[in-house]
Design an enzyme around this catalytic site. Sequence first.
Site, PDB file in Angstrom:
ATOM      1  N   GLU A   1       0.858  -1.198   0.000  1.00 44.22           N
ATOM      2  CA  GLU A   1       0.000   0.000   0.000  1.00 44.22           C
ATOM      3  C   GLU A   1       0.889   1.242   0.000  1.00 44.22           C
ATOM      4  O   GLU A   1       1.632   1.484   0.944  1.00 44.22           O
ATOM      5  CB  GLU A   1      -0.887  -0.023   1.256  1.00 44.22           C
ATOM      6  CG  GLU A   1      -1.771   1.210   1.397  1.00 44.22           C
ATOM      7  CD  GLU A   1      -2.558   1.199   2.716  1.00 44.22           C
ATOM      8  OE1 GLU A   1      -2.885   0.098   3.237  1.00 44.22           O
ATOM      9  OE2 GLU A   1      -2.823   2.293   3.243  1.00 44.22           O
TER      10      GLU A   1
ATOM     11  N   ARG B   1       0.472  10.340   0.174  1.00 39.00           N
ATOM     12  CA  ARG B   1       0.840  11.476   1.028  1.00 39.00           C
ATOM     13  C   ARG B   1       2.021  12.240   0.469  1.00 39.00           C
ATOM     14  O   ARG B   1       2.452  13.228   1.065  1.00 39.00           O
ATOM     15  CB  ARG B   1       1.232  10.979   2.420  1.00 39.00           C
ATOM     16  CG  ARG B   1       0.120  10.328   3.168  1.00 39.00           C
ATOM     17  CD  ARG B   1       0.536  10.149   4.592  1.00 39.00           C
ATOM     18  NE  ARG B   1      -0.230   9.090   5.210  1.00 39.00           N
ATOM     19  CZ  ARG B   1      -0.018   8.652   6.428  1.00 39.00           C
ATOM     20  NH1 ARG B   1       0.961   9.176   7.138  1.00 39.00           N
ATOM     21  NH2 ARG B   1      -0.753   7.699   6.921  1.00 39.00           N
TER      22      ARG B   1
ATOM     23  N   LYS C   1     -10.952  -1.653   6.759  1.00 36.67           N
ATOM     24  CA  LYS C   1      -9.724  -1.380   7.498  1.00 36.67           C
ATOM     25  C   LYS C   1     -10.142  -0.921   8.891  1.00 36.67           C
ATOM     26  O   LYS C   1     -10.969  -0.009   9.010  1.00 36.67           O
ATOM     27  CB  LYS C   1      -8.948  -0.282   6.772  1.00 36.67           C
ATOM     28  CG  LYS C   1      -7.873   0.408   7.590  1.00 36.67           C
ATOM     29  CD  LYS C   1      -7.034   1.284   6.679  1.00 36.67           C
ATOM     30  CE  LYS C   1      -6.130   2.214   7.459  1.00 36.67           C
ATOM     31  NZ  LYS C   1      -4.945   2.597   6.683  1.00 36.67           N
TER      32      LYS C   1
HETATM   33  O1  LIG Z   1      -2.566   6.495   5.235  1.00 37.40           O
HETATM   34  C1  LIG Z   1      -3.633   5.923   5.528  1.00 37.40           C
HETATM   35  O2  LIG Z   1      -4.477   5.605   4.700  1.00 37.40           O
HETATM   36  C2  LIG Z   1      -3.941   5.606   6.925  1.00 37.40           C
HETATM   37  O3  LIG Z   1      -5.068   5.377   7.220  1.00 37.40           O
HETATM   38  C3  LIG Z   1      -2.934   5.557   7.943  1.00 37.40           C
HETATM   39  C4  LIG Z   1      -1.923   4.425   7.858  1.00 37.40           C
HETATM   40  O4  LIG Z   1      -2.492   3.201   7.559  1.00 37.40           O
HETATM   41  C5  LIG Z   1      -1.232   4.402   9.142  1.00 37.40           C
HETATM   42  O5  LIG Z   1      -0.606   5.633   9.336  1.00 37.40           O
HETATM   43  C6  LIG Z   1      -0.218   3.318   9.302  1.00 37.40           C
HETATM   44  O6  LIG Z   1      -0.108   3.194  10.674  1.00 37.40           O
HETATM   45  P1  LIG Z   1       1.252   2.923  11.433  1.00 37.40           P
HETATM   46  O7  LIG Z   1       1.675   1.545  11.067  1.00 37.40           O
HETATM   47  O8  LIG Z   1       0.896   3.095  12.858  1.00 37.40           O
HETATM   48  O9  LIG Z   1       2.225   3.960  10.940  1.00 37.40           O
END
Ligand SMILES: O=C(O)C(=O)C[C@H](O)[C@H](O)COP(=O)(O)O
Length: 209
Positions: A41, A45, A129
């Site tokens: 994925e 960003r 999710k």
């Molecule tokens: O970008 C997106 O679509 C999101 O919803 C957030 C990400 O899935 C999380 O930021 C990952 O989470 P971490 O593994 O805690 O870094």
Amino acid sequence: MTLIEKVLHLAPVIPVVVIEDPAHAVPLARALVAGGLPVIEVTLRTAAALEAVRAIADQVPDAIVGTGTVRRPADLDASAKAGARFAVSPGASPDLVAAARGHAVGWLPGAATASEAMTLAEQGFGFQKFFPAEAAGGTALLRSLHGPLPEIRFCATGGIGLGNAVDYLATPNVACVGGSWVTPAGLMRAGDWAGIERLAREAAALRAG
Ligand SMILES: O=C(O)C(=O)C[C@H](O)[C@H](O)COP(=O)(O)O
């Protein structure tokens, strides 16, 4: 089986990656695939994200690439155009739900409460999710949802790492987990693909453990 259902069962972990340099996309994807994590994925960003998705889709045939941080219908269209097979959102909105129906990319909407999960299931999205997993209540919340909503399946993401991923994977309504821990910014910047392959291999072995 829908594409999303397939994607969620290919590996125990979906790496959530932030790509700043488009040149990183192909070696990164090759390292993840070699380590046993073919589903990737790429979060929308960064300015490089869509170019990275295109490069992976074109040059790493064993990878199944999708986009993350999908917040509006235009993101779904851009994802499809770049060659993404699936798209992941942190939540859901009426516009996204409408746009995702019958769209070329499979959509994984986000939910964190019983009402959100029920609304999405009612709209035909039974795979979701669970985000932000740790902050929202973790495996305790997931187990509580499983009682009344046993048919809804989740990819849990947000605050998950090697230490707690096994607990999530042992939760009956969890199909897989997602996380950024497999592709740390430091290793990405350094181009340490062997290091990322090691982290991927460790993550890919989790279901057995
Ligand atoms: O970008 C997106 O679509 C999101 O919803 C957030 C990400 O899935 C999380 O930021 C990952 O989470 P971490 O593994 O805690 O870094």
